[in-house]
Design a protein around this motif. Structure first.
Motif, PDB file in Angstrom:
ATOM      1  N   LEU A  79       0.816  -1.395   0.096  1.00  0.00           N
ATOM      2  CA  LEU A  79       0.018   0.057   0.028  1.00  0.00           C
ATOM      3  C   LEU A  79       0.976   1.291  -0.089  1.00  0.00           C
ATOM      4  O   LEU A  79       0.455   2.162  -0.569  1.00  0.00           O
ATOM      5  CB  LEU A  79      -0.817  -0.013   1.277  1.00  0.00           C
ATOM      6  CG  LEU A  79      -2.077  -0.920   1.228  1.00  0.00           C
ATOM      7  CD1 LEU A  79      -2.728  -1.262   2.599  1.00  0.00           C
ATOM      8  CD2 LEU A  79      -3.014  -0.695  -0.182  1.00  0.00           C
ATOM      9  N   ALA A  80       2.117   1.209   0.653  1.00  0.00           N
ATOM     10  CA  ALA A  80       2.792   2.436   0.685  1.00  0.00           C
ATOM     11  C   ALA A  80       3.602   2.467  -0.542  1.00  0.00           C
ATOM     12  O   ALA A  80       3.365   3.811  -1.051  1.00  0.00           O
ATOM     13  CB  ALA A  80       3.815   2.151   2.012  1.00  0.00           C
ATOM     14  N   LEU A  81       3.860   1.975  -1.293  1.00  0.00           N
ATOM     15  CA  LEU A  81       4.585   1.689  -2.517  1.00  0.00           C
ATOM     16  C   LEU A  81       3.320   2.162  -3.593  1.00  0.00           C
ATOM     17  O   LEU A  81       4.004   3.152  -4.474  1.00  0.00           O
ATOM     18  CB  LEU A  81       5.355   0.625  -2.943  1.00  0.00           C
ATOM     19  CG  LEU A  81       6.108   0.664  -4.177  1.00  0.00           C
ATOM     20  CD1 LEU A  81       7.270   1.822  -4.416  1.00  0.00           C
ATOM     21  CD2 LEU A  81       6.737  -0.743  -4.674  1.00  0.00           C
ATOM     22  N   ASP A  82       2.305   1.552  -3.740  1.00  0.00           N
ATOM     23  CA  ASP A  82       1.454   2.005  -4.359  1.00  0.00           C
ATOM     24  C   ASP A  82       0.872   3.550  -4.357  1.00  0.00           C
ATOM     25  O   ASP A  82       0.773   3.939  -5.308  1.00  0.00           O
ATOM     26  CB  ASP A  82       0.074   1.112  -4.008  1.00  0.00           C
ATOM     27  CG  ASP A  82      -1.035   1.362  -5.319  1.00  0.00           C
ATOM     28  OD1 ASP A  82      -0.731   0.991  -6.172  1.00  0.00           O
ATOM     29  OD2 ASP A  82      -2.221   1.468  -4.793  1.00  0.00           O
ATOM     30  N   ALA A  83       0.861   3.957  -2.884  1.00  0.00           N
ATOM     31  CA  ALA A  83       0.472   5.370  -2.904  1.00  0.00           C
ATOM     32  C   ALA A  83       1.654   6.104  -3.396  1.00  0.00           C
ATOM     33  O   ALA A  83       1.333   7.334  -3.940  1.00  0.00           O
ATOM     34  CB  ALA A  83       0.163   5.400  -1.307  1.00  0.00           C
ATOM     35  N   ALA A  84       2.780   5.814  -2.991  1.00  0.00           N
ATOM     36  CA  ALA A  84       3.911   6.723  -3.676  1.00  0.00           C
ATOM     37  C   ALA A  84       4.171   6.882  -5.186  1.00  0.00           C
ATOM     38  O   ALA A  84       4.634   7.819  -5.734  1.00  0.00           O
ATOM     39  CB  ALA A  84       5.142   6.139  -2.894  1.00  0.00           C
ATOM     40  N   THR A  85       3.611   5.862  -5.855  1.00  0.00           N
ATOM     41  CA  THR A  85       3.876   5.739  -7.060  1.00  0.00           C
ATOM     42  C   THR A  85       2.435   6.035  -8.193  1.00  0.00           C
ATOM     43  O   THR A  85       2.270   5.842  -9.266  1.00  0.00           O
ATOM     44  CB  THR A  85       4.413   4.749  -7.611  1.00  0.00           C
ATOM     45  OG1 THR A  85       3.633   3.506  -7.316  1.00  0.00           O
ATOM     46  CG2 THR A  85       5.812   4.365  -6.909  1.00  0.00           C
ATOM     47  N   ALA A  86       1.477   6.418  -7.250  1.00  0.00           N
ATOM     48  CA  ALA A  86       0.177   6.701  -7.849  1.00  0.00           C
ATOM     49  C   ALA A  86      -0.082   7.534  -9.046  1.00  0.00           C
ATOM     50  O   ALA A  86      -0.775   7.074 -10.230  1.00  0.00           O
ATOM     51  CB  ALA A  86      -1.097   6.871  -6.796  1.00  0.00           C
ATOM     52  N   ASP A  87       0.828   8.484  -9.135  1.00  0.00           N
ATOM     53  CA  ASP A  87       0.684   9.450 -10.223  1.00  0.00           C
ATOM     54  C   ASP A  87       2.047   9.049 -11.395  1.00  0.00           C
ATOM     55  O   ASP A  87       2.097   9.827 -12.203  1.00  0.00           O
ATOM     56  CB  ASP A  87       1.045  10.869  -9.600  1.00  0.00           C
ATOM     57  CG  ASP A  87      -0.189  11.144  -8.716  1.00  0.00           C
ATOM     58  OD1 ASP A  87      -1.078  10.634  -9.054  1.00  0.00           O
ATOM     59  OD2 ASP A  87       0.253  12.137  -7.979  1.00  0.00           O
TER      60      ASP A  87
END
Length: 204
Positions: free
Chosen positions: A73-81
């Motif tokens: 979840l942390a990596l997903d949020a950090a790379t969402a854009d």
């Protein structure tokens, strides 16, 4: 802004472009059949993973499991854009269910020397009358860790593990502007067999 996604060779394309629609983005699909991945290619993939681990300073690559959900979840949020393209390749933020690997939704990740998850790929596995097939949902690498071959490493891990478990067909895709994932797919042996376009037209 109105959008339509279709195959690049769709007979509708010329008609829509004549009406004022224009190509805003291009994407692709690609296929890899396990029976066309010979032993020498598999050995090259394994050597590539070892090289990546050396260059990336003790990166480890493994399957993800329920203990990794917070890191996913942390990596997903950090790379969402960070996903190029348009609506056809847009990535929706994961919730805890989507971030939890299951037998039908497998995850593979690369971890830095401090244990931080720095790259991951998720693959959906389905079984039909012709055997098992796996389709890549997404692959992403932390911005600070790009251009080190980590997309190749995690995708190679998925192909090696799932082919050993009997998966016979792999599919992947993405934006035609995503040079990194295109290179990774080429290394792994994927063959592009679909071209898609996103057409846009300003609202009347």
């Amino acid at each position: 802004m109105a959008t339509k996604v279709m195959r690049a060779d769709s007979p509708q394309r010329a008609e829509l472009e004549a009406q004022g629609w224009s190509v805003a983005a291009r994407s692709f699909g690609a296929r890899l059949d396990a029976d066309r991945v010979d032993e020498s290619r598999l050995r090259r993939l394994r050597r590539l993973r070892r090289l990546v681990e050396q260059v990336a300073v003790s990166v480890s690559v493994r399957s993800l499991d329920g203990r990794d959900v917070d890191a996913v979840l942390a990596l997903d949020a950090a790379t969402a854009d960070d996903y190029p393209g348009s609506v056809a390749t847009r990535h929706a933020l994961l919730d805890r269910e989507g971030a939890t690997p299951t037998p039908a939704r497998r995850g593979f990740g690369a971890f830095g020397p401090d244990g931080e998850l720095v790259a991951m790929t998720f693959v959906d596995v389905e079984t039909d009358g012709d055997g098992s097939a796996a389709e890549t949902d997404f692959t992403v690498v932390h911005r600070a860790w790009r251009r080190r071959g980590l997309a190749v490493a995690v995708k190679a891990a998925s192909v090696l593990a799932l082919s050993a478990e009997g998966v016979t067909r792999f599919r992947t895709g993405g934006s035609a502007d995503n040079a990194g994932i295109i290179r990774a797919n080429t290394v792994l042996g994927y063959v592009r067999d679909e071209e898609w376009i996103t057409l846009e037209r300003a609202a009347d």
